[in-house]
Design an enzyme around this catalytic site. Structure first.
Site, PDB file in Angstrom:
ATOM      1  N   VAL A   9       5.121  11.196   6.797  1.00 39.15           N
ATOM      2  CA  VAL A   9       4.106  12.119   6.300  1.00 39.15           C
ATOM      3  C   VAL A   9       3.895  13.186   7.386  1.00 39.15           C
ATOM      4  O   VAL A   9       4.224  12.950   8.544  1.00 39.15           O
ATOM      5  CB  VAL A   9       2.767  11.378   6.005  1.00 39.15           C
ATOM      6  CG1 VAL A   9       2.918  10.455   4.819  1.00 39.15           C
ATOM      7  CG2 VAL A   9       2.285  10.620   7.224  1.00 39.15           C
ATOM      8  N   ASN A  10       3.351  14.317   7.014  1.00 40.41           N
ATOM      9  CA  ASN A  10       3.138  15.429   7.957  1.00 40.41           C
ATOM     10  C   ASN A  10       4.397  15.750   8.746  1.00 40.41           C
ATOM     11  O   ASN A  10       4.325  16.051   9.935  1.00 40.41           O
ATOM     12  CB  ASN A  10       2.008  15.095   8.955  1.00 40.41           C
ATOM     13  CG  ASN A  10       0.736  14.720   8.246  1.00 40.41           C
ATOM     14  OD1 ASN A  10       0.377  15.323   7.253  1.00 40.41           O
ATOM     15  ND2 ASN A  10       0.058  13.695   8.730  1.00 40.41           N
ATOM     16  N   ALA A  11       5.546  15.611   8.089  1.00 43.22           N
ATOM     17  CA  ALA A  11       6.799  15.746   8.829  1.00 43.22           C
ATOM     18  C   ALA A  11       7.116  17.205   9.153  1.00 43.22           C
ATOM     19  O   ALA A  11       7.615  17.497  10.225  1.00 43.22           O
ATOM     20  CB  ALA A  11       7.937  15.132   8.031  1.00 43.22           C
ATOM     21  N   GLU A  37       8.880  -2.919   6.214  1.00 39.21           N
ATOM     22  CA  GLU A  37       9.698  -2.041   5.357  1.00 39.21           C
ATOM     23  C   GLU A  37      10.423  -2.880   4.304  1.00 39.21           C
ATOM     24  O   GLU A  37      11.607  -2.652   3.989  1.00 39.21           O
ATOM     25  CB  GLU A  37      10.696  -1.212   6.195  1.00 39.21           C
ATOM     26  CG  GLU A  37      10.087  -0.408   7.335  1.00 39.21           C
ATOM     27  CD  GLU A  37       9.202   0.765   6.912  1.00 39.21           C
ATOM     28  OE1 GLU A  37       9.108   1.034   5.704  1.00 39.21           O
ATOM     29  OE2 GLU A  37       8.568   1.367   7.794  1.00 39.21           O
ATOM     30  N   ALA A  38       9.689  -3.844   3.747  1.00 39.29           N
ATOM     31  CA  ALA A  38      10.302  -4.815   2.833  1.00 39.29           C
ATOM     32  C   ALA A  38      10.730  -4.175   1.518  1.00 39.29           C
ATOM     33  O   ALA A  38      11.529  -4.761   0.776  1.00 39.29           O
ATOM     34  CB  ALA A  38       9.327  -5.955   2.570  1.00 39.29           C
ATOM     35  N   GLY A  55       0.857  -1.188   0.000  1.00 36.35           N
ATOM     36  CA  GLY A  55       0.000   0.000   0.000  1.00 36.35           C
ATOM     37  C   GLY A  55       0.881   1.220   0.000  1.00 36.35           C
ATOM     38  O   GLY A  55       2.102   1.114  -0.069  1.00 36.35           O
ATOM     39  N   ASP A  60       1.565   5.203   5.226  1.00 36.88           N
ATOM     40  CA  ASP A  60       0.513   5.657   6.136  1.00 36.88           C
ATOM     41  C   ASP A  60      -0.835   4.966   5.909  1.00 36.88           C
ATOM     42  O   ASP A  60      -1.882   5.547   6.186  1.00 36.88           O
ATOM     43  CB  ASP A  60       0.353   7.181   5.997  1.00 36.88           C
ATOM     44  CG  ASP A  60      -0.349   7.799   7.190  1.00 36.88           C
ATOM     45  OD1 ASP A  60      -0.309   7.202   8.281  1.00 36.88           O
ATOM     46  OD2 ASP A  60      -0.956   8.871   7.028  1.00 36.88           O
ATOM     47  N   GLY A 105      -1.418   1.785   7.132  1.00 31.73           N
ATOM     48  CA  GLY A 105      -1.646   0.820   8.206  1.00 31.73           C
ATOM     49  C   GLY A 105      -0.882  -0.491   8.072  1.00 31.73           C
ATOM     50  O   GLY A 105      -1.215  -1.475   8.741  1.00 31.73           O
ATOM     51  N   LYS A 106       0.166  -0.531   7.286  1.00 37.66           N
ATOM     52  CA  LYS A 106       0.916  -1.784   7.091  1.00 37.66           C
ATOM     53  C   LYS A 106       1.583  -2.246   8.385  1.00 37.66           C
ATOM     54  O   LYS A 106       1.479  -3.411   8.753  1.00 37.66           O
ATOM     55  CB  LYS A 106       1.988  -1.593   5.999  1.00 37.66           C
ATOM     56  CG  LYS A 106       1.432  -1.171   4.655  1.00 37.66           C
ATOM     57  CD  LYS A 106       2.517  -0.964   3.634  1.00 37.66           C
ATOM     58  CE  LYS A 106       3.540   0.095   3.987  1.00 37.66           C
ATOM     59  NZ  LYS A 106       2.977   1.466   4.134  1.00 37.66           N
TER      60      LYS A 106
HETATM   61  N1  LIG Z   1      -4.431   9.439  15.858  1.00 36.51           N
HETATM   62  C1  LIG Z   1      -4.888   8.428  15.119  1.00 36.51           C
HETATM   63  N2  LIG Z   1      -6.107   7.905  15.329  1.00 36.51           N
HETATM   64  C2  LIG Z   1      -6.554   6.865  14.605  1.00 36.51           C
HETATM   65  N3  LIG Z   1      -5.857   6.278  13.638  1.00 36.51           N
HETATM   66  C3  LIG Z   1      -4.651   6.755  13.379  1.00 36.51           C
HETATM   67  C4  LIG Z   1      -4.089   7.842  14.107  1.00 36.51           C
HETATM   68  N4  LIG Z   1      -2.842   8.069  13.604  1.00 36.51           N
HETATM   69  C5  LIG Z   1      -2.667   7.171  12.626  1.00 36.51           C
HETATM   70  N5  LIG Z   1      -3.753   6.373  12.495  1.00 36.51           N
HETATM   71  C6  LIG Z   1      -3.944   5.269  11.553  1.00 36.51           C
HETATM   72  O1  LIG Z   1      -2.728   4.625  11.380  1.00 36.51           O
HETATM   73  C7  LIG Z   1      -2.463   4.507   9.979  1.00 36.51           C
HETATM   74  C8  LIG Z   1      -0.966   4.479   9.777  1.00 36.51           C
HETATM   75  O2  LIG Z   1      -0.509   3.280  10.351  1.00 36.51           O
HETATM   76  P1  LIG Z   1       0.960   2.725  10.100  1.00 36.51           P
HETATM   77  O3  LIG Z   1       0.879   1.284  10.481  1.00 36.51           O
HETATM   78  O4  LIG Z   1       1.961   3.567  10.812  1.00 36.51           O
HETATM   79  O5  LIG Z   1       1.088   2.909   8.516  1.00 36.51           O
HETATM   80  P2  LIG Z   1       2.158   2.371   7.475  1.00 36.51           P
HETATM   81  O6  LIG Z   1       3.002   1.321   8.139  1.00 36.51           O
HETATM   82  O7  LIG Z   1       1.339   1.830   6.333  1.00 36.51           O
HETATM   83  O8  LIG Z   1       2.940   3.577   7.049  1.00 36.51           O
HETATM   84  C9  LIG Z   1      -3.165   5.692   9.368  1.00 36.51           C
HETATM   85  O9  LIG Z   1      -3.508   5.496   8.029  1.00 36.51           O
HETATM   86  C10 LIG Z   1      -4.435   5.770  10.217  1.00 36.51           C
HETATM   87  O10 LIG Z   1      -5.392   4.850   9.715  1.00 36.51           O
HETATM   88  C1  LIG Z   2       8.001   7.098  -1.017  1.00 39.12           C
HETATM   89  C2  LIG Z   2       9.311   6.818  -0.368  1.00 39.12           C
HETATM   90  C3  LIG Z   2       9.390   6.503   0.967  1.00 39.12           C
HETATM   91  N1  LIG Z   2      10.572   6.272   1.544  1.00 39.12           N
HETATM   92  C4  LIG Z   2      10.634   5.945   2.962  1.00 39.12           C
HETATM   93  C5  LIG Z   2       9.936   6.882   3.899  1.00 39.12           C
HETATM   94  C6  LIG Z   2       9.615   5.989   5.093  1.00 39.12           C
HETATM   95  O1  LIG Z   2      10.755   5.968   5.936  1.00 39.12           O
HETATM   96  C7  LIG Z   2       9.428   4.604   4.444  1.00 39.12           C
HETATM   97  C8  LIG Z   2       7.968   4.201   4.319  1.00 39.12           C
HETATM   98  O2  LIG Z   2       7.468   3.924   5.604  1.00 39.12           O
HETATM   99  P1  LIG Z   2       5.889   3.691   5.901  1.00 39.12           P
HETATM  100  O3  LIG Z   2       5.911   2.915   7.181  1.00 39.12           O
HETATM  101  O4  LIG Z   2       5.308   2.920   4.760  1.00 39.12           O
HETATM  102  O5  LIG Z   2       5.268   5.039   6.042  1.00 39.12           O
HETATM  103  O6  LIG Z   2       9.993   4.695   3.155  1.00 39.12           O
HETATM  104  C9  LIG Z   2      11.744   6.309   0.786  1.00 39.12           C
HETATM  105  O7  LIG Z   2      12.839   6.062   1.298  1.00 39.12           O
HETATM  106  N2  LIG Z   2      11.685   6.626  -0.529  1.00 39.12           N
HETATM  107  C10 LIG Z   2      10.511   6.885  -1.143  1.00 39.12           C
HETATM  108  O8  LIG Z   2      10.502   7.179  -2.360  1.00 39.12           O
END
Ligand SMILES: Nc1ncnc2c1ncn2[C@@H]1O[C@H](COP(=O)(O)OP(=O)(O)O)[C@@H](O)[C@H]1O
Ligand SMILES: Cc1cn([C@H]2C[C@H](O)[C@@H](COP(=O)(O)O)O2)c(=O)[nH]c1=O
Length: 233
Positions: free
Chosen positions: A175-177, A87-88, A9, A12, A14-15
């Site tokens: 994101v939102n960094a 983070e595969a 996906g 952000d 939810g992975k």
């Molecule tokens: N404060 C919050 N309340 C509810 N859900 C949240 C909140 N912050 C993040 N999330 C959920 O967590 C998800 C991100 O989860 P995460 O496992 O860190 O994502 P990924 O590993 O794909 O980058 C967001 O898409 C949202 O659904």
């Molecule tokens: C698009 C993109 C992302 N990254 C990095 C940024 C984050 O550290 C991870 C993704 O983590 P998440 O748990 O899925 O949010 O990947 C990158 O290095 N290069 C890119 O192009």
């Protein structure tokens, strides 16, 4: 039959949360997993979710051999019922081959989690190999959304708030960094037009300029449309 499953996906979506849930559900039933990650934002040897959960993991660095590590672990009497790799996308193709061998020769389920494409919408080599080798590719059900409300399918990188399409493939970030380097998930349309929430907002606020000549297709493509919903600042 054990499987190699690729949960993919955008950023952000939810992975990592799902990885932690799979780990929780299986360990609650007495199974013992081995958790791997690479370059998690929380630091080396961590698997973290934005929901606040974090767990210890084995950091799979560049030269790390998953198959050799697990054979060594099992031959020392260690237990492993399944494998999680977060983070595969950062893994080398050879490491994905090792994970496939873990499934086939050690008969363990391997659950890999990662983003498919980078900020230029090009496949990460690790993700490409996963798509090639996985028994199943699962797209996460919780949709991340573009600022326009459409499903986000692409990852954009911003530097100083501006979307970029050149640079190193790997730059760990969030994101939102609000930092120098950040990320934003977008739908394909807005990724192609390089329209982030900030630039769409700026375009919507700028005064209308009457075109002297009718706009061509490329020009029309750059115009914000009434259907482009702009979030409040
Ligand atoms: N404060 C919050 N309340 C509810 N859900 C949240 C909140 N912050 C993040 N999330 C959920 O967590 C998800 C991100 O989860 P995460 O496992 O860190 O994502 P990924 O590993 O794909 O980058 C967001 O898409 C949202 O659904
Ligand atoms: C698009 C993109 C992302 N990254 C990095 C940024 C984050 O550290 C991870 C993704 O983590 P998440 O748990 O899925 O949010 O990947 C990158 O290095 N290069 C890119 O192009």
């Amino acid at each position: 039959m054990p499987e190699l499953v690729f949960f993919s996906g955008t950023m952000d979506c939810g992975k990592s949360t799902l990885a932690l849930q799979i780990e929780h559900n299986r360990s609650a039933r007495g199974l013992q997993g081995m958790i791997f990650t690479r370059n998690d934002r929380a630091g080396a040897g961590k698997l973290s979710s934005r929901l606040g959960l974090v767990t210890e993991a084995v950091e799979a660095a560049e030269e790390f051999d998953f198959y050799a590590y697990l054979v060594d672990h099992l031959s020392r009497g260690g237990r492993c019922d399944y494998v999680i790799a977060d983070e595969a996308q950062f893994l080398a193709p050879e490491q994905i081959d090792q994970l496939a061998r873990v499934v086939d020769d050690l008969e363990l389920d391997v659950f890999a989690f990662g983003i498919t494409t980078d900020f230029r919408s090009k496949l990460f080599p690790g993700s490409q190999r996963l798509v090639e080798l996985a028994d199943r590719v699962e797209v996460l059900q919780v949709e991340a959304l573009c600022w326009c409300g459409a499903r986000a399918t692409h990852n954009a990188r911003t530097v100083g708030g501006v979307m970029v399409v050149e640079g190193a493939q790997v730059v760990v970030g969030d994101v939102n960094a609000g930092d120098q380097v950040g990320y934003e998930v977008l739908c394909r349309r807005h990724h192609r037009r390089r329209m982030t929430a900030a630039s769409a907002h700026a375009a919507a606020l700028s005064p209308d300029v009457l075109p002297v000549e009718p706009a061509g297709p490329a020009e029309r493509a750059r115009q914000p449309r009434p259907t482009d919903r702009v979030q409040p600042a």
